[in-house]
Design a protein around this motif. Structure first.
Motif, PDB file in Angstrom:
ATOM      1  N   ILE A   1      10.419   0.991  -1.903  1.00  0.00           N
ATOM      2  CA  ILE A   1      10.207  -0.504  -2.024  1.00  0.00           C
ATOM      3  C   ILE A   1       8.825  -0.761  -1.887  1.00  0.00           C
ATOM      4  O   ILE A   1       8.198  -1.707  -2.775  1.00  0.00           O
ATOM      5  N   ALA A   2       7.764  -0.104  -1.376  1.00  0.00           N
ATOM      6  CA  ALA A   2       6.326  -0.335  -1.345  1.00  0.00           C
ATOM      7  C   ALA A   2       6.059   0.252  -3.079  1.00  0.00           C
ATOM      8  O   ALA A   2       5.134  -0.475  -3.615  1.00  0.00           O
ATOM      9  N   ALA A   3       6.520   1.200  -3.449  1.00  0.00           N
ATOM     10  CA  ALA A   3       6.349   1.871  -5.007  1.00  0.00           C
ATOM     11  C   ALA A   3       6.745   0.603  -5.864  1.00  0.00           C
ATOM     12  O   ALA A   3       5.802   0.317  -6.779  1.00  0.00           O
ATOM     13  N   ALA A   4       8.055   0.155  -5.706  1.00  0.00           N
ATOM     14  CA  ALA A   4       8.355  -1.059  -6.565  1.00  0.00           C
ATOM     15  C   ALA A   4       7.327  -2.296  -6.536  1.00  0.00           C
ATOM     16  O   ALA A   4       7.056  -2.706  -7.558  1.00  0.00           O
ATOM     17  N   CYS A   5       6.821  -2.401  -5.093  1.00  0.00           N
ATOM     18  CA  CYS A   5       5.885  -3.488  -5.143  1.00  0.00           C
ATOM     19  C   CYS A   5       4.528  -3.511  -5.730  1.00  0.00           C
ATOM     20  O   CYS A   5       4.097  -4.190  -6.410  1.00  0.00           O
ATOM     21  N   CYS A   6       4.240  -2.124  -5.564  1.00  0.00           N
ATOM     22  CA  CYS A   6       3.020  -1.710  -6.329  1.00  0.00           C
ATOM     23  C   CYS A   6       2.918  -1.805  -7.966  1.00  0.00           C
ATOM     24  O   CYS A   6       2.181  -2.174  -8.703  1.00  0.00           O
ATOM     25  N   SER A   7       4.076  -1.063  -8.501  1.00  0.00           N
ATOM     26  CA  SER A   7       4.493  -1.459  -9.784  1.00  0.00           C
ATOM     27  C   SER A   7       4.601  -2.858 -10.437  1.00  0.00           C
ATOM     28  O   SER A   7       3.879  -3.224 -11.241  1.00  0.00           O
ATOM     29  N   TYR A   8       5.254  -3.773  -9.549  1.00  0.00           N
ATOM     30  CA  TYR A   8       5.198  -5.101  -9.889  1.00  0.00           C
ATOM     31  C   TYR A   8       3.951  -5.740  -9.973  1.00  0.00           C
ATOM     32  O   TYR A   8       3.579  -6.486 -10.978  1.00  0.00           O
ATOM     33  N   VAL A   9       2.941  -5.384  -8.984  1.00  0.00           N
ATOM     34  CA  VAL A   9       1.728  -6.180  -8.865  1.00  0.00           C
ATOM     35  C   VAL A   9       0.753  -5.574 -10.145  1.00  0.00           C
ATOM     36  O   VAL A   9       0.318  -6.300 -10.796  1.00  0.00           O
TER      37      VAL A   9
ATOM     38  N   PHE B   1       0.814  -1.227  -0.096  1.00  0.00           N
ATOM     39  CA  PHE B   1      -0.064   0.248   0.147  1.00  0.00           C
ATOM     40  C   PHE B   1       1.032   1.100   0.183  1.00  0.00           C
ATOM     41  O   PHE B   1       1.569   1.337   0.875  1.00  0.00           O
ATOM     42  N   LEU B   2       0.592   2.125  -0.910  1.00  0.00           N
ATOM     43  CA  LEU B   2       1.313   3.264  -0.993  1.00  0.00           C
ATOM     44  C   LEU B   2       0.146   4.548  -1.292  1.00  0.00           C
ATOM     45  O   LEU B   2      -0.490   4.770  -2.050  1.00  0.00           O
ATOM     46  N   SER B   3       0.291   5.349   0.018  1.00  0.00           N
ATOM     47  CA  SER B   3      -0.753   6.323   0.137  1.00  0.00           C
ATOM     48  C   SER B   3      -0.042   7.660  -0.713  1.00  0.00           C
ATOM     49  O   SER B   3       1.364   7.635  -0.939  1.00  0.00           O
ATOM     50  N   GLY B   4      -1.047   8.509  -0.941  1.00  0.00           N
ATOM     51  CA  GLY B   4      -0.413   9.770  -1.555  1.00  0.00           C
ATOM     52  C   GLY B   4       0.218  10.811  -0.856  1.00  0.00           C
ATOM     53  O   GLY B   4       1.092  11.453  -1.321  1.00  0.00           O
ATOM     54  N   THR B   5       0.343  10.285   0.546  1.00  0.00           N
ATOM     55  CA  THR B   5       1.359  11.078   1.225  1.00  0.00           C
ATOM     56  C   THR B   5       2.705  10.757   1.370  1.00  0.00           C
ATOM     57  O   THR B   5       3.674  11.319   2.191  1.00  0.00           O
ATOM     58  N   GLY B   6       2.864   9.447   0.742  1.00  0.00           N
ATOM     59  CA  GLY B   6       4.285   8.752   0.778  1.00  0.00           C
ATOM     60  C   GLY B   6       4.302   7.571   2.037  1.00  0.00           C
ATOM     61  O   GLY B   6       5.445   7.096   2.095  1.00  0.00           O
ATOM     62  N   ALA B   7       3.144   7.901   2.921  1.00  0.00           N
ATOM     63  CA  ALA B   7       3.332   6.644   3.948  1.00  0.00           C
ATOM     64  C   ALA B   7       3.141   5.151   3.251  1.00  0.00           C
ATOM     65  O   ALA B   7       2.433   5.219   2.084  1.00  0.00           O
ATOM     66  N   SER B   8       3.758   4.237   3.785  1.00  0.00           N
ATOM     67  CA  SER B   8       3.519   2.868   2.931  1.00  0.00           C
ATOM     68  C   SER B   8       3.521   1.616   3.766  1.00  0.00           C
ATOM     69  O   SER B   8       4.097   1.709   5.035  1.00  0.00           O
ATOM     70  N   VAL B   9       3.016   0.807   3.408  1.00  0.00           N
ATOM     71  CA  VAL B   9       3.390  -0.635   4.092  1.00  0.00           C
ATOM     72  C   VAL B   9       3.400  -1.689   3.091  1.00  0.00           C
ATOM     73  O   VAL B   9       2.689  -1.673   2.060  1.00  0.00           O
ATOM     74  N   CYS B  10       4.374  -2.644   3.218  1.00  0.00           N
ATOM     75  CA  CYS B  10       4.466  -3.677   2.185  1.00  0.00           C
ATOM     76  C   CYS B  10       5.071  -5.013   2.960  1.00  0.00           C
ATOM     77  O   CYS B  10       5.558  -4.973   3.868  1.00  0.00           O
ATOM     78  N   LEU B  11       4.572  -6.037   2.397  1.00  0.00           N
ATOM     79  CA  LEU B  11       4.575  -7.359   2.958  1.00  0.00           C
ATOM     80  C   LEU B  11       4.957  -8.368   1.978  1.00  0.00           C
ATOM     81  O   LEU B  11       4.172  -8.255   0.788  1.00  0.00           O
ATOM     82  N   ILE B  12       6.161  -8.930   1.892  1.00  0.00           N
ATOM     83  CA  ILE B  12       6.713  -9.821   1.104  1.00  0.00           C
ATOM     84  C   ILE B  12       6.934 -11.014   2.059  1.00  0.00           C
ATOM     85  O   ILE B  12       7.619 -10.836   2.981  1.00  0.00           O
ATOM     86  N   GLY B  13       6.367 -12.002   1.801  1.00  0.00           N
ATOM     87  CA  GLY B  13       6.407 -13.259   2.212  1.00  0.00           C
ATOM     88  C   GLY B  13       5.851 -14.486   1.745  1.00  0.00           C
ATOM     89  O   GLY B  13       5.677 -14.485   0.534  1.00  0.00           O
ATOM     90  N   SER B  14       5.609 -15.477   2.708  1.00  0.00           N
ATOM     91  CA  SER B  14       4.740 -16.891   2.180  1.00  0.00           C
ATOM     92  C   SER B  14       3.609 -16.755   2.200  1.00  0.00           C
ATOM     93  O   SER B  14       2.796 -18.140   1.780  1.00  0.00           O
ATOM     94  N   HIS B  15       2.876 -15.750   2.736  1.00  0.00           N
ATOM     95  CA  HIS B  15       1.405 -15.745   2.840  1.00  0.00           C
ATOM     96  C   HIS B  15       0.307 -15.720   1.543  1.00  0.00           C
ATOM     97  O   HIS B  15       0.500 -14.893   0.804  1.00  0.00           O
ATOM     98  N   ASN B  16      -0.636 -16.771   1.244  1.00  0.00           N
ATOM     99  CA  ASN B  16      -1.396 -16.528   0.547  1.00  0.00           C
ATOM    100  C   ASN B  16      -2.582 -15.980   1.422  1.00  0.00           C
ATOM    101  O   ASN B  16      -2.627 -16.000   2.639  1.00  0.00           O
ATOM    102  N   VAL B  17      -3.744 -15.773   0.751  1.00  0.00           N
ATOM    103  CA  VAL B  17      -4.880 -15.308   1.212  1.00  0.00           C
ATOM    104  C   VAL B  17      -5.890 -16.264   1.497  1.00  0.00           C
ATOM    105  O   VAL B  17      -6.910 -16.421   0.852  1.00  0.00           O
TER     106      VAL B  17
END
Length: 182
Positions: free
Chosen positions: A168-176, A126-142
């Motif tokens: 990192i969050a921006a790169a992951c958003c772009s990847y997805v 998740f990348l917010s418009g303010t630049g705050a972010s959270v990113c998870l890379i792991g083994s977790h399916n939903v």
């Protein structure tokens, strides 16, 4: 750029937190923070996304997901859908249909669900418009088993303001967002 210029830019090193527990993180976590942990991290990713809030991009790539897993992952009603672009990629046709059924009724700013045969990634960002972010890379399916019975592990990068973790969050958003239907 001079050495003095580089030295004058203070880069906050991230806190490192180990969280192989099933209870939530404390409500206040100093950021930037990298959390290494277990199955709780998927729910924590969704909780932190809701806490950060605001407009932004929510990107999820999970090889497998289920309707039950989506319902258990978070309270989707806590998100301000009209300010969010959701990019979701999964592997199977059933997973894509479950995602459409569970999430398609919310008034997202935009919704992109893709089915990509052979997708095995587990990336949540998740990348917010303010630049705050959270990113998870792991083994977790939903899935229910990912949240209650499997032994899962991952890294959760969290920053309540712009930091190098935002990249990192921006790169992951772009990847997805770049995952194509197949």
């Amino acid at each position: 750029m001079t050495v003095n210029h580089i030295q004058s830019k203070k880069v906050m090193p991230p806190q490192l937190v180990e969280w192989f527990r099933d209870d939530p993180l404390p409500d206040f976590v100093p950021t930037p923070t990298i959390i290494v942990g277990g199955r709780r991290l998927l729910k924590e990713f969704m909780r932190q996304t809701a806490l950060i809030g605001g407009d932004g991009v929510l990107a999820i790539a999970a090889g497998s997901l289920s309707a039950d897993g989506l319902r258990l992952a978070c309270d989707w009603t806590a998100l301000d859908h009209s300010t969010l672009d959701l990019h979701l990629a999964t592997s199977g046709e059933r997973s894509a249909k479950d995602a459409e059924r569970e999430l398609g009724g919310f008034p997202w700013r935009s919704l992109h669900i893709r089915q990509s045969e052979g997708l095995h990634s587990k990336v949540y960002s998740f990348l917010s418009g303010t630049g705050a972010s959270v990113c998870l890379i792991g083994s977790h399916n939903v899935s229910r088993s990912a949240m209650f019975t499997n032994t899962e592990a991952g890294l959760l990068a969290l920053s309540y303001s712009p930091s190098w973790l935002t990249g990192i969050a921006a790169a992951c958003c772009s990847y997805v967002a770049g995952i194509e239907d197949s």
